[in-house]
Write a protein that holds these residues in place. Structure first.
Motif, PDB file in Angstrom:
ATOM      1  N   ILE A  21      46.481  44.854  39.533  1.00 54.39           N
ATOM      2  CA  ILE A  21      46.541  44.673  40.748  1.00 54.39           C
ATOM      3  C   ILE A  21      45.291  44.711  41.265  1.00 54.39           C
ATOM      4  CG2 ILE A  21      47.479  46.598  41.787  1.00 54.39           C
ATOM      5  CD1 ILE A  21      49.055  45.155  43.759  1.00 54.39           C
ATOM      6  N   PHE A  22      44.931  43.956  42.204  1.00 58.49           N
ATOM      7  CA  PHE A  22      43.577  43.797  42.875  1.00 58.49           C
ATOM      8  C   PHE A  22      43.713  43.932  44.560  1.00 58.49           C
ATOM      9  CE2 PHE A  22      42.412  42.274  38.985  1.00 58.49           C
ATOM     10  CZ  PHE A  22      41.275  43.205  38.708  1.00 58.49           C
ATOM     11  N   ASP A  23      43.055  44.508  45.259  1.00 59.25           N
ATOM     12  CA  ASP A  23      43.231  44.552  46.832  1.00 59.25           C
ATOM     13  C   ASP A  23      41.925  44.697  47.457  1.00 59.25           C
ATOM     14  OD1 ASP A  23      45.251  45.453  48.710  1.00 59.25           O
ATOM     15  OD2 ASP A  23      44.432  47.403  48.721  1.00 59.25           O
ATOM     16  N   LYS A  24      41.808  44.025  48.546  1.00 59.96           N
ATOM     17  CA  LYS A  24      40.650  44.114  49.279  1.00 59.96           C
ATOM     18  C   LYS A  24      40.679  43.725  50.693  1.00 59.96           C
ATOM     19  CE  LYS A  24      35.767  42.704  49.631  1.00 59.96           C
ATOM     20  NZ  LYS A  24      34.530  42.190  48.978  1.00 59.96           N
ATOM     21  N   LYS A  25      40.120  44.400  51.756  1.00 59.77           N
ATOM     22  CA  LYS A  25      40.444  43.939  53.066  1.00 59.77           C
ATOM     23  C   LYS A  25      38.921  43.416  53.503  1.00 59.77           C
ATOM     24  CE  LYS A  25      42.042  47.419  55.620  1.00 59.77           C
ATOM     25  NZ  LYS A  25      42.390  48.470  56.354  1.00 59.77           N
TER      26      LYS A  25
END
Length: 133
Positions: free
Chosen positions: A102-106
């Motif tokens: 999983i990858f996550d960025k704002k």
């Protein structure tokens, strides 16, 4: 728990707010750009706007979008955006999978980032707008 999930840095994924010219003016939209050579799976994108307008605290509803797959080196339109929201900070939180990771960025377009002086040509879209890396 979240602390047990290893999050790797996001690379090759960008967000843009760009306009397409129509006969009756410009339509603005939010796009996600995958520059990676591998597809992204199960993209979940939440968006919201917040900030001060005329001295009052304002916040938009939170919108959620699901894109099942974004092919390698491709683009997807996430949502249409009203230019009136450019006077707010617009936040897009993107989560996706590459294989089983999983990858996550704002991505945050702060108040004033959509001013005419910041608008540039975005080759991936063949449109003009503001790109956030």
């Amino acid at each position: 728990m979240k602390k047990d999930i290893p999050f790797h840095p996001v690379t090759g994924v960008k967000m843009a707010i760009a306009r397409s010219q129509k006969d009756a003016g410009a339509d603005w939209a939010v796009y996600i750009i995958n520059k990676n050579l591998i597809s992204l799976q199960t993209l979940m994108i939440t968006s919201k706007g917040y900030g001060q307008l005329e001295g009052e605290k304002k916040q938009t509803s939170t919108l959620r979008h699901l894109i099942q797959e974004l092919e390698a080196t491709s683009v997807a339109k996430v949502e249409i955006i009203d230019p009136k929201l450019f006077s707010l900070t617009n936040e897009f939180w993107v989560s996706y999978y590459i294989m089983n990771q999983i990858f996550d960025k704002k991505f945050i377009f702060v108040q004033g980032s959509m001013e005419e002086s910041n608008i540039r040509y975005i080759p991936e879209l063949d449109l003009f707008g503001v790109l956030h890396v």
